[in-house]
Design an enzyme around this catalytic site. Structure first.
Site, PDB file in Angstrom:
ATOM      1  N   ASP A  15       1.204 -21.196   4.713  1.00  7.15           N
ATOM      2  CA  ASP A  15       0.755 -20.224   3.710  1.00  7.15           C
ATOM      3  C   ASP A  15       0.068 -20.908   2.538  1.00  7.15           C
ATOM      4  O   ASP A  15      -0.090 -20.323   1.470  1.00  7.15           O
ATOM      5  CB  ASP A  15       1.915 -19.346   3.217  1.00  7.15           C
ATOM      6  CG  ASP A  15       1.455 -18.086   2.502  1.00  7.15           C
ATOM      7  OD1 ASP A  15       0.415 -17.526   2.886  1.00  7.15           O
ATOM      8  OD2 ASP A  15       2.130 -17.664   1.546  1.00  7.15           O
TER       9      ASP A  15
ATOM     10  N   ARG B 155       0.848  -1.190   0.000  1.00  6.43           N
ATOM     11  CA  ARG B 155       0.000   0.000   0.000  1.00  6.43           C
ATOM     12  C   ARG B 155       0.886   1.244   0.000  1.00  6.43           C
ATOM     13  O   ARG B 155       1.779   1.370   0.840  1.00  6.43           O
ATOM     14  CB  ARG B 155      -0.911   0.024   1.218  1.00  6.43           C
ATOM     15  CG  ARG B 155      -1.962  -1.064   1.241  1.00  6.43           C
ATOM     16  CD  ARG B 155      -3.083  -0.686   2.171  1.00  6.43           C
ATOM     17  NE  ARG B 155      -4.100  -1.703   2.271  1.00  6.43           N
ATOM     18  CZ  ARG B 155      -5.284  -1.515   2.850  1.00  6.43           C
ATOM     19  NH1 ARG B 155      -5.569  -0.328   3.382  1.00  6.43           N
ATOM     20  NH2 ARG B 155      -6.174  -2.479   2.910  1.00  6.43           N
TER      21      ARG B 155
END
Length: 283
Positions: free
Chosen positions: A240, A125
């Protein structure tokens, strides 16, 4: 038929009710290509990955329980995750993505459903939300009061400011993927050093997961430093799975072998795989 790897058929185990907590995978995802995706995503599902696929994979690899992490590409629509938790409440816990203005009653309902963390996936971001502002500080306080931790995934160099900002609320923090340290600075980076300090200070845990997200830096170096700073009681392991955007060449058994290389001491591995997740996620 369930798939233990994307596209590879596996064996479906028999799922029972309450079972003794053995080894726990603390970071995995389920997904479907039919679910609506948020606009600002940086990844998306390639296959349908069902909760039964995950449970079959655990059984085949000698694990008993798992933690499902809400994928960022679904945003605050946790319906797929909550459905999985409702069907396998003894074996699964989860971390959800929520709006910062979530009500206290909604937070309590998430806890009752098996959610144990509120996830901030703030990776990639350009501008981060204001974690120090009233809106997010209220979210952190409500998470704390509901018995939920804050799960944080962000570039490691941002941890030096974010960790104390979140911890100011009294909320516990679980940091994803070794803290995502900056590869060029490695264990000496300011963010990673802040993470080590946070581990030593308490109220913070780290997931040993996704070494392929470390920019080629050796995961073992990070694992040794984290273990020295906080001990095995501050670390958990996650596969994951199904390795979104990194599927090529990944195998679940190799993920477990990686942990053996990073943490050669059997007692420490037992703590990381069983004792710490049992306490942290309330199995």
């Amino acid at each position: 038929m369930p798939h233990t790897q994307a596209g590879q058929p596996g064996v479906t185990p028999t799922f029972t009710g309450a079972s003794e907590v053995g080894r726990v995978d603390c970071h995995a995802h389920i997904m479907t290509t039919r679910h609506a995706l948020v606009a600002d995503r940086h990844s998306e599902p390639k296959h349908d990955i069902h909760v039964e696929d995950f449970l079959a994979l655990l059984a085949l690899n000698g694990l008993s329980h798992g933690v499902l992490t809400q994928p960022s590409f679904y945003g605050t629509d946790n319906s797929l995750l909550l459905d999985a938790l409702s069907r396998y409440p003894e074996q699964l816990r989860g971390t959800a993505i929520v709006s910062p203005d979530i009500a206290e009653a909604e937070m309590a309902a998430l806890y009752a459903s098996g959610i144990r963390g509120v996830r901030l996936n703030w990776f990639r971001r350009d501008t981060l939300p204001d974690a120090a502002g009233a809106e997010y500080q209220r979210l952190f306080t409500r998470a704390r009061d509901a018995g939920l931790h804050v799960e944080l995934y962000v570039e490691g160099e941002k941890l030096a400011w974010l960790l104390p900002t979140i911890r100011r609320s009294g909320a516990n923090v679980v940091v994803d993927h070794f803290g995502a340290p900056e590869p060029r600075s490695g264990t000496q980076g300011a963010g990673f050093r802040a993470l080590l300090d946070a581990l030593a200070g308490g109220g913070t845990w780290v997931k040993l997961s996704a070494p392929y997200r470390l920019g080629g830096a050796p995961a073992a170096d990070y694992a040794r430093a984290l273990l020295a700073a906080g001990g095995a009681q501050r670390l958990v392991w996650g596969s994951d799975w199904p390795w979104v955007s990194h599927e090529e060449g990944q195998r679940y058994a190799q993920c477990l072998s990686d942990l053996e290389a990073w943490v050669p001491d059997i007692a420490d591995r037992t703590t990381i795989l069983r004792d710490t997740p049992r306490a942290l996620f309330g199995f």
